[in-house]
Design a protein around this motif. Structure first.
Motif, PDB file in Angstrom:
ATOM      1  N   ASN A  48       0.815  -1.217   0.000  1.00  0.00           N
ATOM      2  CA  ASN A  48       0.000   0.000   0.000  1.00  0.00           C
ATOM      3  C   ASN A  48       0.850   1.269   0.000  1.00  0.00           C
ATOM      4  N   TYR A  88       4.290   5.385  -5.756  1.00  0.00           N
ATOM      5  CA  TYR A  88       4.289   5.501  -7.222  1.00  0.00           C
ATOM      6  C   TYR A  88       3.228   6.500  -7.695  1.00  0.00           C
ATOM      7  N   GLN A  89       2.083   6.503  -7.007  1.00  0.00           N
ATOM      8  CA  GLN A  89       1.045   7.486  -7.384  1.00  0.00           C
ATOM      9  C   GLN A  89       1.613   8.902  -7.298  1.00  0.00           C
ATOM     10  N   PHE A 106       4.169   9.702 -10.098  1.00  0.00           N
ATOM     11  CA  PHE A 106       3.567  10.045 -11.397  1.00  0.00           C
ATOM     12  C   PHE A 106       2.781  11.357 -11.326  1.00  0.00           C
ATOM     13  N   ARG A 135      -5.811  31.684 -16.030  1.00  0.00           N
ATOM     14  CA  ARG A 135      -6.227  30.271 -15.972  1.00  0.00           C
ATOM     15  C   ARG A 135      -5.076  29.404 -15.454  1.00  0.00           C
ATOM     16  N   LEU A 188      -3.901  20.703  -3.618  1.00  0.00           N
ATOM     17  CA  LEU A 188      -4.028  19.243  -3.574  1.00  0.00           C
ATOM     18  C   LEU A 188      -2.837  18.637  -2.820  1.00  0.00           C
ATOM     19  N   PRO A 247      -9.623  13.277  -6.154  1.00  0.00           N
ATOM     20  CA  PRO A 247      -9.887  14.725  -6.133  1.00  0.00           C
ATOM     21  C   PRO A 247      -9.561  15.426  -7.452  1.00  0.00           C
ATOM     22  N   ARG A 248      -8.782  14.773  -8.341  1.00  0.00           N
ATOM     23  CA  ARG A 248      -8.518  15.388  -9.637  1.00  0.00           C
ATOM     24  C   ARG A 248      -9.722  15.298 -10.583  1.00  0.00           C
ATOM     25  N   LEU A 264      -7.596   0.264  -0.790  1.00  0.00           N
ATOM     26  CA  LEU A 264      -6.489   1.002  -1.417  1.00  0.00           C
ATOM     27  C   LEU A 264      -6.954   1.675  -2.709  1.00  0.00           C
ATOM     28  N   ILE A 266      -5.875   3.894  -6.033  1.00  0.00           N
ATOM     29  CA  ILE A 266      -4.765   4.379  -6.873  1.00  0.00           C
ATOM     30  C   ILE A 266      -5.396   5.033  -8.103  1.00  0.00           C
ATOM     31  N   ASN A 267      -5.047   6.276  -8.329  1.00  0.00           N
ATOM     32  CA  ASN A 267      -5.711   7.020  -9.401  1.00  0.00           C
ATOM     33  C   ASN A 267      -4.831   7.289 -10.613  1.00  0.00           C
ATOM     34  N   GLU A 268      -3.571   6.995 -10.504  1.00  0.00           N
ATOM     35  CA  GLU A 268      -2.691   7.326 -11.618  1.00  0.00           C
ATOM     36  C   GLU A 268      -2.404   6.045 -12.396  1.00  0.00           C
ATOM     37  N   CYS A 310      -0.240   4.720 -14.565  1.00  0.00           N
ATOM     38  CA  CYS A 310       1.036   3.981 -14.540  1.00  0.00           C
ATOM     39  C   CYS A 310       1.289   3.386 -13.160  1.00  0.00           C
ATOM     40  N   ALA A 311       0.892   4.108 -12.124  1.00  0.00           N
ATOM     41  CA  ALA A 311       1.051   3.589 -10.756  1.00  0.00           C
ATOM     42  C   ALA A 311       0.173   2.348 -10.564  1.00  0.00           C
ATOM     43  N   TYR A 313       1.590  -1.340  -9.641  1.00  0.00           N
ATOM     44  CA  TYR A 313       1.001  -2.037  -8.479  1.00  0.00           C
ATOM     45  C   TYR A 313       0.571  -3.459  -8.865  1.00  0.00           C
ATOM     46  N   VAL A 329       4.864  10.387 -21.172  1.00  0.00           N
ATOM     47  CA  VAL A 329       4.365  11.709 -20.756  1.00  0.00           C
ATOM     48  C   VAL A 329       4.474  12.731 -21.890  1.00  0.00           C
ATOM     49  N   PRO A 330       5.694  12.997 -22.441  1.00  0.00           N
ATOM     50  CA  PRO A 330       5.719  13.961 -23.558  1.00  0.00           C
ATOM     51  C   PRO A 330       4.942  13.475 -24.780  1.00  0.00           C
ATOM     52  N   LYS A 368      -8.788  23.123 -25.175  1.00  0.00           N
ATOM     53  CA  LYS A 368      -7.907  23.740 -24.173  1.00  0.00           C
ATOM     54  C   LYS A 368      -7.947  25.263 -24.219  1.00  0.00           C
ATOM     55  N   PHE A 369      -8.088  25.811 -25.423  1.00  0.00           N
ATOM     56  CA  PHE A 369      -7.999  27.265 -25.567  1.00  0.00           C
ATOM     57  C   PHE A 369      -9.313  27.843 -26.081  1.00  0.00           C
TER      58      PHE A 369
END
Lengths: 225, 225
Positions: free
Chosen positions: A94, A100-101, A104, A135, A146, B53-54, B65, B67-69, B71-72, B76, B107-108, B122-123
């Motif tokens: 856990n 890791y969360q 990232f 923004r 957060l 919360p995101r 448990l 986990i929101n990301e 890759c994490a 896991y 990521v990029p 986005k704009f």
């Protein structure tokens, strides 16, 4: 071991700093350290591009093995020197998942800080808008709230009671925010975390050499609900 | 085991897809799967915000448990079910390092694809510029050329001869690019990779349900030197 390692880095860059902290935490000293200048565009020089086609720092190699992504370098160092220096990846599933969360989640944190800090650099003059700046400031205020909440829930470190890879990765971003003027009264848990970690030997030893004068870009942030 | 797991996901989202592929690869079937609608803003609903919360998908939990990301979650699942299904993290240090490097380079890749695909989202209207759109298309063309080169160097998979977590994480982004019209003749290695992996059972089984009609936003990309 460390003598086979080479790190190209630039002063003040959170990704470079992560790797330097990880090397200290793993007692890997005496590596070949090459400081390059972002101002002189040395990260786009042939010697960097030959190793890292992105032309970014850090660029790291251990013998023939090249690793250019800062978090991947940190994981590599921990995996290969697990029993040397401080263990950075918790074994409890856990805690490890939370760690890791947070690792990232350094991505949106770094990106939102960058959206404010590098706005003028990212967008040429004719493309800049006050509405976009607002923004971006709103987004970074929400993001930092957060992390303030995360520290309230788990502190004193980002994945709980022990310093971990999450701190190696995220601390430089938090320090970057304070370097850019983040208000400690507005973010007391982040300030407490910052003050605790800045005294840690691995962090003190690798503190960015160009951070004497503070900036104030993040001093005034909009209220978040 | 899987019956204690819950995944909230949205159709076509690369981060959600990663987790679904990882669950299949680890033979974790029978988890509680809740498909939510981005169009109906269900990712911003109270039931998601209470866990994440995101207000983003995926949101995953295994018992208590959370986990929101994405890759994490994948790491896991691999750490906790190492011997079940396919092993996703190579044990050879050099392969493992390359694998993590590619995982973080998602990521990029994702960001540059998003800069083109979500530009209008986005704009707001008054902030849009043709010069920015061109710059974003240039950046994504360069980014995709880099991945084309990576596959030439290491293929058929992203970290070498074996399917790994790098493929779990990055394949959805590559597939997303083809869904948005990427030209297979311009990126033959990426096309070969895409065609190889789209037949893999874990990927076939989790293919986004809303991807019948292709889009053409990435059809015409500028030349890169």
């Amino acid at each position: 071991m460390a003598k086979d390692m080479t790190l190209y880095w630039g002063a003040g860059s959170p990704p470079c700093w992560r790797v330097m902290i990880a090397l200290e935490e793993k007692d890997l000293r005496g590596y070949n350290s090459h400081q390059l200048s972002f101002e002189k565009m040395e990260h786009k020089s042939k010697r960097v591009l030959d190793i890292n086609p992105r032309g970014q720092l850090p660029t790291f190699h251990d013998g023939q093995l090249v690793i250019n992504e800062s978090c991947a370098v940190c994981i590599y160092l921990e995996s290969n020197f697990k029993k040397q220096g401080n263990e950075l990846i918790p074994t409890c599933p856990n805690e490890q998942a939370l760690m890791y969360q947070r690792v990232f989640e350094a991505v949106p944190l770094g990106q939102k800080l960058g959206d404010v800090i590098y706005y003028e650099w990212k967008f040429p003059e004719g493309e800049r808008h006050e509405s976009a700046k607002e923004r971006n400031k709103n987004a970074v205020a929400l993001e930092l709230s957060l992390w303030e909440r995360y520290l309230k829930q788990t502190g004193p470190f980002l994945a709980g009671k022990t310093f971990s890879l999450a701190d190696v990765v995220v601390f430089p971003n938090i320090a970057y925010a304070f370097y850019y003027g983040l208000c400690p009264e507005r973010f007391p848990k982040l300030a407490q975390y910052y003050n605790l970690l800045k005294e840690r030997p691995s962090i003190k030893k690798t503190w960015p050499p160009n951070w004497e004068v503070k900036k104030d870009l993040l001093k005034e942030l909009p209220k978040t609900s």
